[in-house]
Design a protein around this motif. Structure first.
Motif: not given
Length: 215
Positions: A171-192
């Motif tokens: 019920k709580f989304m874990f987020v690493n606030f130090n994560e590289n935004i581009f890595k995040f975008v790559i992951d979600y683009t891959s999921i899409m």
């Protein structure tokens, strides 16, 4: 600007906005709200451009492909409405003037689940209509590239616990606030891309099944 150009702009804008929205802890709540409002407006325009689809809902035969496509579309419509309502209730920027002070807890859970479900439904929806845009003879290297991206997308789906958010086992989304935004975008683009391919494959299999039994 004709309908075709507007439709193409929307088809490109919608998935891009959705990917950035998934990273709201990394890009800030204010942007998330503004982009979310923009997404809903784009979604409304998309539905207006395809208003004839609603008029045909109770006409014609429902073959397996049409049944699945209709289910996906209706689920997507409900999901987007839930996202906007819950977003308005939780708003601290765009709709803060409404001064809503109730339903925060349930709205947060609805938003968490609906945002991830909507992300997947949009991807499947795109995949089911992908055949219209793909060339008949796609290069083998391009096919291999998309297969590799889909495999990584499956890994990202698991590692980011997307399904646990949809079914609210987490019920709580874990987020690493130090994560590289581009890595995040790559992951979600891959999921899409993964679910777009799944939608495309499902549509092809259904159409082949229908063709086989109609001959």
């Amino acid at each position: 600007m004709n309908k075709k150009v507007i439709r193409n702009i929307i088809n490109i804008a919608m998935p891009i906005i959705m990917i950035t929205l998934m990273a709201y802890q990394l890009i800030g709540k204010a942007y998330h709200e503004y982009a979310g409002t923009a997404l809903f407006i784009v979604f409304i325009i998309h539905n207006i451009l395809n208003i004839k689809w609603y008029g045909k809902l109770f006409r014609g035969n429902y073959i397996p492909y049409r049944i699945l496509s209709t289910i996906i579309n209706i689920m997507l419509l409900i999901t987007m409405v839930l996202l906007m309502i819950s977003g308005i209730i939780m708003s601290e920027h765009t709709f803060s003037f409404l001064n809503i002070s109730f339903g925060m807890a349930i709205s947060r859970l609805i938003h968490l689940s609906a945002s991830h479900l909507g992300f997947i439904l949009v991807s499947i929806h795109m995949g089911m209509h992908l055949g219209v845009f793909l060339p008949k003879n796609t290069n083998s290297i391009i096919k291999l590239l998309f297969i590799l991206i889909a495999i990584y997308g499956a890994y990202a789906l698991y590692s980011r616990k997307i399904l646990s958010y949809i079914f609210l086992t987490n019920k709580f989304m874990f987020v690493n606030f130090n994560e590289n935004i581009f890595k995040f975008v790559i992951d979600y683009t891959s999921i899409m891309i993964l679910f777009t391919i799944i939608g495309y494959i499902i549509s092809i299999l259904i159409k082949k099944h229908i063709k086989k039994f109609s001959n």
